[in-house]
Scaffold this motif. Sequence first.
Motif: not given
Length: 393
Positions: A50-70
């Motif tokens: 459930l933690a993964i299901a809820l956090a996946e999209i926001p953290t995917g956007i974070f990676a696309d927007l603010l950096g995959r390394k970060r």
Amino acid sequence: MGMKPYRQFLALTFITRTAFSFSFATYVMFLLSRNASLFEVGLINISFMLAIALAEIPTGIFADLLGRKRSFQISCFIMAIGFFIYYLSQSFWMFIVAETLAGIGLTFRSGALQAWAIDSIRETGADIPNERLFSSEGIAKNAANITGGLAGAYMGDLDLAYPFLAGAVVLVITLVLSSIVMREPESHFDLTRQSPFAAVKSIFKRSVDYGLREKTVFMLMMTALVSALFYQPLNMYWQPRFAEVANGKIWILGWIWVFISGSLMLGGYLIKLIPRRYNRYSVLIVTVLLNSLPVILAAVVRDFVIVLLFFGMYEIARGMTEPIRLALLNDSIPSAERATILSLDQVFMRTGAVLGLLFTGLLADNYSISIAWIVAAIVGLINIPILVSIRKK
């Protein structure tokens, strides 16, 4: 030069997977030793999903927007905290906290590292097909599974909490290492020229639209959901079943884990040997059959060696399935939203896993592990008509 990000990706995959896998061979036994029931083990894992299901999209956007390394570095940090809490935990609710943190940490990594690798490799001009990349990733993961799982089983023989402490230490080391070796691809910075709100809205809308409306992408994600539902009772209950046969010797689970991981690795290697002229969807249909049928046989046979061999056949087929599916998925999605769409794929997968844990957990508690395996294997066959429909398209 072109091979550098490819090798870095495999090295980071190996190291992080080793950190995760210290507890793989003894995880369920650890929870049972802390007085959790099989159903509670399922509930603890549901908190992870459930933690993964809820956090996946926001953290995917974070990676696309603010950096995959970060994003990858944040993943290492959060997961290390989750593992350290596991090391200290003695109660059901502390396990839930640790598992939730581990799930959130994993979401910062899931789409980000793969997206970083694909775009970094393309930027160098290297000709490395996605199928080769994900096949090699599977081999690296399972080599790490063997290394970490076996080491963790011997740690577990001393104290079942030690594998979590070791995992936390390795993740902190990985965080430092990634700051030295990873470089953000130039193509990523095109996204940062929009205002933050507009960029987030744009990435989310394009990713979800593409993931849900593009039939091939959506159907490939559905196969991930069905597979995850099928795999859960096998992932969760092989330890108590084999431990019973092995008269409770924890270290033996490490060698069974080596056999399982070696079977998965062999599957990943066999993908490289299948000629390109064969239709990849047809190959996937065959692997679905090779996934399900041995599990049904493993559930009804009582001899330890035969059960282990059938279980190995299932793992070989599983090792073949995911590299092809991921390659087909990545060949069908745009670069700019890659991490977010791969995160959406993880949401489908974790949804299937939650359903599998609930459904098969009840079957295992009320009937038997064998019944749970048989029912799950039959459900896994649903992927055949899904794949046939994509192949026709």
